[in-house]
Motif scaffolding. Sequence first.
Motif, PDB file in Angstrom:
ATOM      1  N   GLU A   1       0.825  -1.150   0.048  1.00  0.00           N
ATOM      2  CA  GLU A   1      -0.070  -0.276   0.098  1.00  0.00           C
ATOM      3  C   GLU A   1       0.863   1.362  -0.046  1.00  0.00           C
ATOM      4  N   TRP A   2       0.622   2.274  -0.693  1.00  0.00           N
ATOM      5  CA  TRP A   2       1.308   3.465  -1.066  1.00  0.00           C
ATOM      6  C   TRP A   2       0.401   4.533  -1.128  1.00  0.00           C
TER       7      TRP A   2
ATOM      8  N   VAL B   1      -3.221   3.652  -1.557  1.00  0.00           N
ATOM      9  CA  VAL B   1      -3.803   2.818  -2.722  1.00  0.00           C
ATOM     10  C   VAL B   1      -2.840   1.341  -2.650  1.00  0.00           C
TER      11      VAL B   1
ATOM     12  N   GLU C   1      -0.981  -1.144  -4.525  1.00  0.00           N
ATOM     13  CA  GLU C   1      -0.296  -1.100  -5.649  1.00  0.00           C
ATOM     14  C   GLU C   1       0.332  -2.523  -5.787  1.00  0.00           C
ATOM     15  N   SER C   2       0.574  -2.849  -7.172  1.00  0.00           N
ATOM     16  CA  SER C   2       1.148  -4.112  -7.689  1.00  0.00           C
ATOM     17  C   SER C   2       2.097  -3.783  -8.745  1.00  0.00           C
ATOM     18  N   THR C   3       3.337  -3.992  -8.330  1.00  0.00           N
ATOM     19  CA  THR C   3       4.665  -3.540  -9.272  1.00  0.00           C
ATOM     20  C   THR C   3       5.464  -4.414  -9.409  1.00  0.00           C
TER      21      THR C   3
END
Length: 106
Positions: free
Chosen positions: A44-45, A48, A50-52
Amino acid sequence: MSGVALVYTLFGSAEAADRVARQLIAERLAACANMLGAATSLYEWNGVMESTAEVPVLFKTTPSRRDALMARIAELHDYEVPAILALPVESADLAYAKWVAEQIAK
């Protein structure tokens, strides 16, 4: 103490990982770097999820150079808050530890 220190971090691309790894080896802060292939990071960033895609890198250095290596990774890294982690090494092959020390001392 094993004579070898491990530092782990992740980069946003293979190009960034390669560029930083080459620079750190040239600066004699790391004896070598293992780019471990693509990984997917979930986190979470700023509220939000995130999937990176990221490239994990494992740097080998001496215990006396570990902190300098970590500081230099932070300077060169393009992430706002990179994960730069020192991993414990309980023991290492003596010949390998000697090679790491020789590479750092050149």
